[in-house]
Write an enzyme that holds these catalytic residues in place. Structure first.
Site, PDB file in Angstrom:
ATOM      1  N   ASP A  94       1.530  -1.538   0.087  1.00 31.81           N
ATOM      2  CA  ASP A  94      -0.055   0.083  -0.159  1.00 31.81           C
ATOM      3  C   ASP A  94       0.768   1.040   0.436  1.00 31.81           C
ATOM      4  O   ASP A  94       1.677   1.683   1.123  1.00 31.81           O
ATOM      5  CB  ASP A  94      -0.517   0.488   1.274  1.00 31.81           C
ATOM      6  CG  ASP A  94      -2.303   0.528   1.198  1.00 31.81           C
ATOM      7  OD1 ASP A  94      -3.001   0.669   1.302  1.00 31.81           O
ATOM      8  OD2 ASP A  94      -2.020   1.870   0.888  1.00 31.81           O
ATOM      9  N   ILE A  95       0.297   2.624  -0.600  1.00 29.10           N
ATOM     10  CA  ILE A  95       1.786   3.750  -1.085  1.00 29.10           C
ATOM     11  C   ILE A  95       1.047   4.582   0.094  1.00 29.10           C
ATOM     12  O   ILE A  95       2.161   4.827   0.713  1.00 29.10           O
ATOM     13  CB  ILE A  95       0.324   4.163  -1.805  1.00 29.10           C
ATOM     14  CG1 ILE A  95       1.953   5.094  -2.538  1.00 29.10           C
ATOM     15  CG2 ILE A  95      -0.456   5.231  -1.663  1.00 29.10           C
ATOM     16  CD1 ILE A  95       1.844   6.100  -4.419  1.00 29.10           C
TER      17      ILE A  95
ATOM     18  N   ASN B 257     -12.924  -2.695   2.463  1.00 29.43           N
ATOM     19  CA  ASN B 257     -13.943  -1.728   2.574  1.00 29.43           C
ATOM     20  C   ASN B 257     -14.632  -1.531   1.144  1.00 29.43           C
ATOM     21  O   ASN B 257     -14.496  -1.991   0.415  1.00 29.43           O
ATOM     22  CB  ASN B 257     -13.138  -0.506   2.345  1.00 29.43           C
ATOM     23  CG  ASN B 257     -12.090  -0.343   3.748  1.00 29.43           C
ATOM     24  OD1 ASN B 257     -12.644  -0.835   4.627  1.00 29.43           O
ATOM     25  ND2 ASN B 257     -10.636   0.372   3.528  1.00 29.43           N
TER      26      ASN B 257
ATOM     27  N   GLN C  84     -13.630   2.589   1.173  1.00 29.15           N
ATOM     28  CA  GLN C  84     -13.762   2.282  -0.200  1.00 29.15           C
ATOM     29  C   GLN C  84     -13.314   4.117  -1.035  1.00 29.15           C
ATOM     30  O   GLN C  84     -13.764   4.628  -1.241  1.00 29.15           O
ATOM     31  CB  GLN C  84     -14.306   1.173  -0.596  1.00 29.15           C
ATOM     32  CG  GLN C  84     -14.152   1.129  -2.069  1.00 29.15           C
ATOM     33  CD  GLN C  84     -14.335   0.456  -2.803  1.00 29.15           C
ATOM     34  OE1 GLN C  84     -15.640  -0.274  -2.694  1.00 29.15           O
ATOM     35  NE2 GLN C  84     -14.568  -1.003  -3.932  1.00 29.15           N
ATOM     36  N   SER C  85     -12.277   3.480  -1.650  1.00 30.93           N
ATOM     37  CA  SER C  85     -11.459   5.057  -2.587  1.00 30.93           C
ATOM     38  C   SER C  85     -10.909   4.357  -3.827  1.00 30.93           C
ATOM     39  O   SER C  85     -11.253   5.271  -4.812  1.00 30.93           O
ATOM     40  CB  SER C  85     -10.285   5.560  -1.372  1.00 30.93           C
ATOM     41  OG  SER C  85      -9.146   4.936  -1.656  1.00 30.93           O
TER      42      SER C  85
ATOM     43  N   HIS D  74     -10.280  -5.060  -3.424  1.00 31.18           N
ATOM     44  CA  HIS D  74      -9.194  -5.884  -2.518  1.00 31.18           C
ATOM     45  C   HIS D  74      -9.251  -6.458  -0.934  1.00 31.18           C
ATOM     46  O   HIS D  74     -10.171  -5.473  -1.087  1.00 31.18           O
ATOM     47  CB  HIS D  74      -8.092  -4.837  -3.286  1.00 31.18           C
ATOM     48  CG  HIS D  74      -7.935  -3.400  -2.965  1.00 31.18           C
ATOM     49  ND1 HIS D  74      -9.316  -2.679  -3.460  1.00 31.18           N
ATOM     50  CD2 HIS D  74      -8.384  -2.581  -1.262  1.00 31.18           C
ATOM     51  CE1 HIS D  74      -9.731  -0.878  -2.508  1.00 31.18           C
ATOM     52  NE2 HIS D  74      -8.500  -1.001  -1.427  1.00 31.18           N
TER      53      HIS D  74
ATOM     54  N   HIS E  12      -6.600  -5.819   1.987  1.00 26.70           N
ATOM     55  CA  HIS E  12      -6.176  -5.040   3.032  1.00 26.70           C
ATOM     56  C   HIS E  12      -5.837  -6.098   3.062  1.00 26.70           C
ATOM     57  O   HIS E  12      -5.713  -7.170   4.464  1.00 26.70           O
ATOM     58  CB  HIS E  12      -6.268  -4.043   3.487  1.00 26.70           C
ATOM     59  CG  HIS E  12      -7.133  -2.862   2.818  1.00 26.70           C
ATOM     60  ND1 HIS E  12      -6.355  -1.816   2.692  1.00 26.70           N
ATOM     61  CD2 HIS E  12      -8.209  -2.553   2.590  1.00 26.70           C
ATOM     62  CE1 HIS E  12      -6.447  -0.104   2.328  1.00 26.70           C
ATOM     63  NE2 HIS E  12      -7.770  -1.424   1.779  1.00 26.70           N
TER      64      HIS E  12
HETATM   65  P1  5GP Z   1      -9.686   1.205   0.032  1.00 26.84           P
HETATM   66  O1  5GP Z   1      -9.608   3.150   0.282  1.00 26.84           O
HETATM   67  O2  5GP Z   1     -10.562   1.645  -1.207  1.00 26.84           O
HETATM   68  O3  5GP Z   1     -10.124   0.258   0.939  1.00 26.84           O
HETATM   69  O4  5GP Z   1      -8.315   0.688  -0.366  1.00 26.84           O
HETATM   70  C1  5GP Z   1      -7.466   1.731  -1.575  1.00 26.84           C
HETATM   71  C2  5GP Z   1      -5.267   1.534  -0.783  1.00 26.84           C
HETATM   72  O5  5GP Z   1      -5.310   1.727  -1.808  1.00 26.84           O
HETATM   73  C3  5GP Z   1      -5.611   2.618   0.035  1.00 26.84           C
HETATM   74  O6  5GP Z   1      -5.551   2.062   1.027  1.00 26.84           O
HETATM   75  C4  5GP Z   1      -4.425   3.420  -0.938  1.00 26.84           C
HETATM   76  O7  5GP Z   1      -3.919   4.066   0.215  1.00 26.84           O
HETATM   77  C5  5GP Z   1      -3.918   2.550  -2.330  1.00 26.84           C
HETATM   78  N1  5GP Z   1      -3.526   3.279  -3.151  1.00 26.84           N
HETATM   79  C6  5GP Z   1      -3.852   4.469  -3.762  1.00 26.84           C
HETATM   80  N2  5GP Z   1      -3.574   4.680  -4.415  1.00 26.84           N
HETATM   81  C7  5GP Z   1      -2.428   3.553  -4.224  1.00 26.84           C
HETATM   82  C8  5GP Z   1      -1.280   3.576  -5.786  1.00 26.84           C
HETATM   83  O8  5GP Z   1      -0.773   4.104  -6.688  1.00 26.84           O
HETATM   84  N3  5GP Z   1      -0.359   2.412  -5.095  1.00 26.84           N
HETATM   85  C9  5GP Z   1      -0.406   1.570  -4.735  1.00 26.84           C
HETATM   86  N4  5GP Z   1       0.332   0.915  -3.858  1.00 26.84           N
HETATM   87  N5  5GP Z   1      -1.270   1.878  -3.391  1.00 26.84           N
HETATM   88  C10 5GP Z   1      -2.072   2.852  -3.094  1.00 26.84           C
END
Ligand code: 5GP
Ligand code: ZN
Length: 116
Positions: free
Chosen positions: A32-33, A89, A96-97, A102, A104
């Site tokens: 995760d970034i 999420n 979820q963003s 996916h 985590h």
């Molecule tokens: P969500 O918020 O949808 O559950 O998780 C998305 C995740 O993707 C977040 O934890 C965010 O830090 C990660 N993320 C967003 N953009 C990138 C990216 O460009 N590269 C990587 N490796 N992770 C990312």
């Protein structure tokens, strides 16, 4: 199968260079970034699904596979004894963003319950 404007589809097809911690025919694992724990990986299916809510009966084996990959990566990272958490999420209201399903995988520090 692949959505042109989807961040994770672009990572998977190599448009956005990203190291794969692990990969197989159905999934990739990336770091995760913006890690929320010392170990924070994302287990991502190669096939695009917006979210868990988008999954249907035909995706049951894939969902199981993602969880097994998460456990294998957790073990490889030495988290089996200390414990680890898998999180999906689903929907903006749940955090979820990125709208490509996916899992985590978090570990390496105490994880409180309930999550925020
Ligand atoms: P969500 O918020 O949808 O559950 O998780 C998305 C995740 O993707 C977040 O934890 C965010 O830090 C990660 N993320 C967003 N953009 C990138 C990216 O460009 N590269 C990587 N490796 N992770 C990312
Ligand atoms: Zn996608």
């Amino acid at each position: 199968m692949s959505e042109p404007d989807c961040l994770f589809c672009r990572i998977i097809n190599g448009e956005i260079p990203t190291d794969f911690v692990r990969e197989d025919d159905r999934s990739v694992v990336i770091s995760d970034i913006n890690p929320q724990a010392p170990t924070h990986f994302l287990v991502i299916p190669r096939a695009h699904l917006d979210s868990l809510d988008d999954a249907s009966q035909k995706d049951e084996a894939l969902l199981g596979h993602l969880l097994r990959v998460a456990a294998q990566v957790a073990n490889a990272a030495g988290l089996a004894e200390s414990g680890y958490r898998t999180v999906i999420n689903t929907g903006a209201g749940a955090g979820q963003s990125v709208f490509h399903l996916h899992v985590h995988l978090l570990g390496g520090r105490p994880l409180s319950w309930p999550p925020g």
